[in-house]
Write an enzyme that holds these catalytic residues in place. Structure first.
Site, PDB file in Angstrom:
ATOM      1  N   HIS A 473     -27.886   0.008 -18.595  1.00 15.85           N
ATOM      2  CA  HIS A 473     -27.094  -0.972 -17.850  1.00 15.85           C
ATOM      3  C   HIS A 473     -25.612  -0.634 -17.711  1.00 15.85           C
ATOM      4  O   HIS A 473     -24.935  -1.150 -16.821  1.00 15.85           O
ATOM      5  CB  HIS A 473     -27.220  -2.343 -18.528  1.00 15.85           C
ATOM      6  CG  HIS A 473     -27.120  -3.495 -17.587  1.00 15.85           C
ATOM      7  ND1 HIS A 473     -26.297  -3.491 -16.469  1.00 15.85           N
ATOM      8  CD2 HIS A 473     -27.722  -4.709 -17.568  1.00 15.85           C
ATOM      9  CE1 HIS A 473     -26.408  -4.638 -15.831  1.00 15.85           C
ATOM     10  NE2 HIS A 473     -27.263  -5.389 -16.462  1.00 15.85           N
ATOM     11  N   THR A 602     -19.924  -7.746 -11.659  1.00 16.83           N
ATOM     12  CA  THR A 602     -20.571  -9.065 -11.683  1.00 16.83           C
ATOM     13  C   THR A 602     -19.604 -10.147 -12.132  1.00 16.83           C
ATOM     14  O   THR A 602     -18.536  -9.879 -12.685  1.00 16.83           O
ATOM     15  CB  THR A 602     -21.771  -9.069 -12.650  1.00 16.83           C
ATOM     16  OG1 THR A 602     -21.310  -8.763 -13.978  1.00 16.83           O
ATOM     17  CG2 THR A 602     -22.819  -8.061 -12.217  1.00 16.83           C
TER      18      THR A 602
END
Length: 772
Positions: A473, A602
């Protein structure tokens, strides 16, 4: 060994007669072709860098401008208003050129300067235009005149035929929200989760921070936002990911599944051959920047494409205290794991990419290789599944010299990692729903020793031809891997295909060298360290419960007919289902992107709001009427959309608070408010997997070729992780995770709670729905 012999380009022996030099012509040829391929890529990158650097203009526009000004000069006109003559007077080569030569050189200099000035002007105008986000707040289908004019200007200044990174320099910087705005939004978000006493206490902490330490930290953050391309992303990568010491497996890595109903071939090696080849075609398009820039759906508004840069040839290297990301410009091989053995498979031969059938032959050679694993080799990948400091210490102690270092370098420098899994997965057996749960767990953690969790992504191909991806990630977010996976599945099924026996099409070159089995010398002491890591990883994996289910009663099509956002509908249904499960509200995380800004990643949408809680309370209160519930639903859905838009446009809460906390740590200042906020648990963590390339899948003619989406482990030990994908008009797939050891989390309730809750909501808001 054969593979060792092939790896030697030349040998020589010293004898009384002199030096006997023996060249391997095949190896020399491969070295030459590899170098040639590398130089071609470098030249291609230089060309792409130039084309991207002058965007939104094009190189041909420079030639047009030079020609036009030269024509005006010969026509006795001077568009430069005397500047060309001034340049001519000050040229350092004036004594060596004729008057006509000086004139042409002056025109070239002026034209180039004017061309660059126009590029900078167009880029600045486009950047200012992209700072406008009013279009996001307008009602669907009703566009204001202001937005229409704005859209027209964006289209004019966006240029033609953009490459993947063409818009990067035109994207605006992520703005730093005002302290007062973030504090107000934060207090509003926690109000329904606290008692009056708790909220009064937290309000005091907020006001104290806002009055004292906050402005001081904000000043440093504002300076960073002026200097850095993005004031969040580098710290987010470092502190949230690379400094994390817990295992990547379950806690960080995520997965993506294969088609739900279709398996293109049951032949494992053939499926692996096509999928690997499709991924390499994608890598070629990525290197050439031929992938279309990412855009806001159904528009020409660009999103940041920076995260694509590290998709291939990338590994997260463990370090004591902090990991680092290693990215290579190129890699000519992949690493493969099967039945406890690790192999290297070359991707090129004779200067060209291996064909799918040639890759299939490579994988068949691995599948049929009877060689047993070397001592310690079988569970070696479990080091990447354990604690990061333990892996860093073991890597430094046992894998930094000799044959171990060579083999580890092959894995860490591979384009990606492939696991030829020995199990069968998918929608199969007498209990398909339970089979999907097992499939999800297999993709998330496997057997804890058959995935290299440090690689940017692992491709997993099962014995029955089913496949999936497990991704690390830190280097990028899920939409990047999702974009690759969509292309790979579509190319595999609709372009490459298989013959009647399920094998890859085409003819293979029998002279392609076989796979190289990696060699290891793993001491008994190192084997004990590997075993400890495996036990820890196995304990973690055994604690994870997963439930994957498909919801086919209705989908996006019917929700939209009810004049409701599908995402808002699902989020409110999740709030209601969670309340019925836990009998309380919780801090809820919904991932939103900030890629409208340069290097954006994000932001958090705090989906549990005052409005959503009011709606949930009304639904569970038998004294309330449906008309009252419907009114509260509309208010809650509109509030959710507002929160989502604020998160996308840089007005979120959590990334700002996170960066303020980082600044406070750098300055050695303690903030009770920030310390408490950053420790709040996300008991419900949610994320939507977007379908980005709808044009690749014709669901009208191929309705079974639908994606099952992907998922992730629970963020909190006592909470749920929920991922969902809206497929077509009539299908929503859910991936829900929690821990057996969690307090109050009961996976068996999740499916039925969602099903009953969603039906109740569609009855409430629907018109001519199937349950009215």
């Amino acid at each position: 060994m054969a593979e060792a012999h092939q790896a030697v380009a030349f040998q020589f022996t010293v004898s009384p007669e002199g030096i006997d030099l023996q060249l391997s012509h095949a190896a020399i040829k491969e070295i030459y072709l590899s170098g040639l391929r590398s130089w071609k890529k470098k030249l291609n990158q230089l060309r792409n860098g130039f084309v991207t650097g002058v965007y939104p203009a094009s190189p041909s526009s420079w030639f047009f401008m030079v020609t036009a000004i030269l024509v005006t000069q010969f026509s006795r006109l001077d568009p430069s208003m005397g500047m060309i003559d001034k340049i001519k007077e000050h040229l350092p080569v004036s004594n060596y050129l004729s008057d006509q030569g000086l004139n042409v050189l002056s025109v070239l200099a002026f034209s180039t300067g004017l061309w660059l000035a126009l590029i900078m002007t167009m880029r600045s105008i486009l950047k200012m235009l992209l700072c406008y986000h009013g279009w996001m707040y307008e009602e669907h289908g009703r566009i204001s005149n202001t937005t229409k004019i704005w859209l027209a200007l964006v289209k004019i200044f966006s240029g033609r035929k953009p490459m993947l990174y063409s818009y990067q320099a035109s994207l605006p910087r992520l703005p730093v929200p005002a302290i007062t705005d973030t504090m107000r939004r934060y207090l509003e978000s926690i109000r329904p989760l606290m008692t009056d006493t708790e909220f009064y206490r937290m309000t005091g902490l907020v006001r104290d921070f806002e009055r004292t330490l906050g402005p001081h930290l904000q000043w440093y953050l504002t300076v960073k936002s002026w200097w850095a391309p993005n004031y969040v992303s580098d710290w987010w990568e470092e502190y949230v990911y690379l400094r994390g010491r817990s295992p990547l497996m379950v806690n960080s890595n995520y997965y993506a599944m294969d088609f739900l109903y279709v398996t293109p071939t049951p032949v494992q090696a053939a499926r692996a051959g096509n999928l690997v080849y499709a991924m390499l075609l994608y890598r070629r398009k990525l290197i050439r920047e031929e992938i279309k820039p990412s855009m806001v759906p159904n528009s020409f508004i660009p999103l940041c494409s920076a995260q694509w840069q590290r998709l291939f040839n990338t590994t997260r290297l463990p370090g004591e205290g902090q990991d680092k990301i290693q990215h290579l410009q190129n890699s000519d091989h992949i690493a493969v794991y099967h039945a406890g053995r690790l192999f290297r498979v070359l991707l090129y031969y004779n200067g060209k990419l291996l064909e799918p059938c040639e890759l299939q032959a490579q994988f068949e050679a691995i599948l049929y290789d009877p060689t047993p694993p070397l001592p310690g080799e079988e569970k070696l990948p479990s080091m990447t599944a354990g604690e990061r400091n333990a892996w860093a210490q073991a890597r430094q102690t046992y894998f930094q010299s000799g044959i171990n270092k060579q083999s580890l370098n092959i894995i860490e420098k591979a384009a990606f990692f492939l696991t030829l899994d020995t199990s069968e997965q998918g929608l199969q057996g007498p209990n398909p729903g339970q089979a999907l749960d097992v499939y999800a767990k297999s993709l998330l953690h496997g057997h804890c020793c058959d995935r290299w969790f440090d690689k940017s992504f692992n491709l997993i191909v099962y014995r029955n031809g089913k496949a999936g991806i497990n991704a690390e990630h830190s280097w990028a977010d899920a939409p990047i891997v999702g974009h690759l996976w969509e292309y790979t599945l579509a190319t595999d099924s609709f372009q490459l295909g298989y013959d009647d026996d399920g094998n890859c099409k085409g003819k293979m070159d029998p002279s392609v060298p076989p796979p190289q089995k990696l060699e290891w010398e793993i001491s008994s002491e190192c084997q004990q360290v590997i075993l400890q890591s495996f036990i820890l990883a196995h304990t973690l994996a055994s604690d994870v419960d997963f439930h994957v289910f498909t919801f086919k009663d209705f989908g996006k099509g019917h929700i939209k007919k009810c004049r409701t956002s599908p995402d808002a509908f699902i989020q409110l249904a999740l709030q209601l289902a969670h309340f019925r499960d836990m009998n309380k509200f919780c801090l809820t995380y919904e991932a939103s992107m900030t890629r409208l800004f340069r290097e954006g990643r994000t932001e958090t949408v705090r989906s549990c709001s005052i409005e959503s809680c009011n709606f949930v309370k009304a639904v569970v209160d038998p004294a309330q009427t449906d008309s009252s519930r419907l009114r509260l639903f509309r208010v809650a859905a509109e509030k959710h959309q507002k929160l989502y838009r604020e998160a996308m446009t840089g007005a979120g809460i959590d990334r700002h608070l996170f960066c303020l906390y980082v600044v406070s740590k750098y300055l050695g200042l303690d903030s009770p408010f920030l310390r408490e906020v950053l420790s709040e648990p996300w008991r419900l963590s949610t994320s939507q997997t977007p379908v980005q390339q709808i044009e690749l899948f014709d669901l009208q003619n191929n309705p079974d070729y639908v994606s099952c989406g992907g998922g992730f482990g629970p963020v909190d030990d006592n909470g749920y992780g929920v991922s969902y994908i809206i497929v077509g008009e009539d299908l929503i797939n859910f991936h829900v995770s929690c821990k057996f050891s969690g307090q109050g989390t009961v996976m068996g309730l999740v499916h039925m709670l969602w099903k009953n809750t969603s039906k109740q909501l569609i009855v409430l808001v629907g018109v001519k729905n199937p349950y009215s």
